[in-house]
Design an enzyme around this catalytic site. Structure first.
Site, short mmCIF file in Angstrom:
data_model
loop_
_atom_site.label_atom_id
_atom_site.label_comp_id
_atom_site.label_asym_id
_atom_site.label_seq_id
_atom_site.Cartn_x
_atom_site.Cartn_y
_atom_site.Cartn_z
N THR A 252 -2.95 1.65 6.33
CA THR A 252 -2.51 2.26 5.09
C THR A 252 -3.52 2.01 3.97
O THR A 252 -3.78 2.87 3.13
CB THR A 252 -1.12 1.74 4.67
OG1 THR A 252 -0.24 1.80 5.79
CG2 THR A 252 -0.54 2.58 3.54
N ALA A 253 -4.13 0.83 3.98
CA ALA A 253 -5.13 0.47 2.96
C ALA A 253 -6.37 1.36 3.06
O ALA A 253 -7.16 1.42 2.10
CB ALA A 253 -5.51 -1.00 3.08
N CYS B 62 -0.29 2.22 12.41
CA CYS B 62 -0.02 1.06 11.55
C CYS B 62 -0.42 -0.16 12.35
O CYS B 62 -0.15 -0.23 13.56
CB CYS B 62 1.46 0.99 11.16
SG CYS B 62 1.88 -0.50 10.21
N CYS C 243 -5.79 -2.96 8.20
CA CYS C 243 -4.58 -2.37 7.61
C CYS C 243 -4.87 -0.89 7.46
O CYS C 243 -5.74 -0.51 6.65
CB CYS C 243 -4.26 -2.99 6.25
SG CYS C 243 -2.90 -2.14 5.39
N LYS D 126 7.13 -7.13 10.33
CA LYS D 126 6.56 -7.95 9.25
C LYS D 126 7.39 -9.20 9.00
O LYS D 126 6.90 -10.17 8.40
CB LYS D 126 6.40 -7.13 7.97
CG LYS D 126 5.18 -6.20 8.00
CD LYS D 126 4.95 -5.52 6.68
CE LYS D 126 3.70 -4.65 6.70
NZ LYS D 126 2.46 -5.42 6.74
N ARG E 253 0.81 -1.21 0.00
CA ARG E 253 0.00 0.00 0.00
C ARG E 253 0.85 1.27 0.00
O ARG E 253 0.55 2.22 -0.73
CB ARG E 253 -0.94 0.00 1.22
CG ARG E 253 -2.16 -0.90 1.08
CD ARG E 253 -1.84 -2.38 0.99
NE ARG E 253 -1.16 -2.88 2.20
CZ ARG E 253 -0.53 -4.04 2.25
NH1 ARG E 253 -0.43 -4.82 1.20
NH2 ARG E 253 0.04 -4.44 3.38
#
Length: 241
Positions: A85-86, A200, A83, A169, A49
């Site tokens: 950022t999405a 985040c 999420c 991640k 993203r």
């Protein structure tokens, strides 16, 4: 009327699993049958993203729309996307898919207003994509709350903590990434942040409320509780210590 939750996940998989765990642990239930019917579509192949927002990679919109359709056809009554950022693509998804969505950003603002009515400055720890999109800035500004962001070097630390070879991640939820995130949070507090927002969905995997001298606004937990209520169930009451 009881409802089925749809989780549009995989961004990343561990954040999706954490969100699912938050719903399980916070639902008032004494046996399996008391829990909420829930459908997870976890697609880790959704294009990055942040890269898309910064125009360095392909848009994830088509993958997000496909996932939304799969959840709707599978029987989800409403959808949540763990999420942040999405959420840049949230308006476009809502315009094309009529199934109800819960926004992590909007739910966080609603919670902050209710719980901390005097909040005027909040520090934001998020991906560069989220910062560039100004999702939190625009939403919180409507209620007179300023967002304080990390400086350029501090933001490099955040991205290293999340996406680095030894980052969150990559499965590291202690040690190096925690130290980096905590250091940035402390600097934001020193600059006047009255609360820290986990902007985040990987951040709360390393940063906890007890790590900070100010309130920790965790969109994942806030929205998980909102999902429980929207589905027609009760939130588990925690015993006071």
């Amino acid at each position: 009327m009881k409802k089925t939750i749809g989780i549009l996940g995989g961004m990343g998989p561990e954040a999706t699993a954490y969100f699912f765990e938050l719903i399980i642990k916070n639902t008032q239930a004494k046996k399996d049958q008391d829990h909420i019917p829930l459908i997870i579509y976890s697609n880790p192949r959704v294009p990055p993203r942040t890269d898309a927002i910064l125009k360095r990679g392909p848009s994830p919109l088509s993958a997000l729309l496909r996932g939304t359709k799969i959840l709707r056809q599978a029987g989800a009554d409403f959808i949540v996307m763990p999420c942040l950022t999405a959420h840049f693509y949230y308006p476009q998804i809502k315009a094309r898919e009529k199934i109800p969505f819960l926004s992590l950003v909007e739910e966080t603002l609603r919670y902050a207003q209710k719980k901390y009515p005097d909040l005027r400055k909040a520090g934001l720890i998020a991906s560069t994509g989220t910062l560039e999109s100004r999702l939190f800035h625009k939403t919180f500004a409507k209620k007179g709350i300023d967002i304080i962001c990390p400086g350029r070097q501090e933001q490099k630390q955040v991205m290293e903590a999340i996406f680095g070879k030894e980052g969150i991640k990559a499965g590291q939820t202690s040690g190096h990434p925690k130290r980096l995130i905590l250091e940035v949070a402390q600097k934001l507090v020193a600059r006047g942040a009255q609360a820290i927002i986990a902007g985040c969905t990987e951040v709360p995997l390393v940063l906890k409320e007890e790590d900070l001298p100010v309130p920790f606004l965790e969109p994942m937990k806030i929205t998980a509780l909102a999902c429980i209520r929207k589905a027609g169930y009760k939130v588990r009451k925690r015993e006071k210590k």
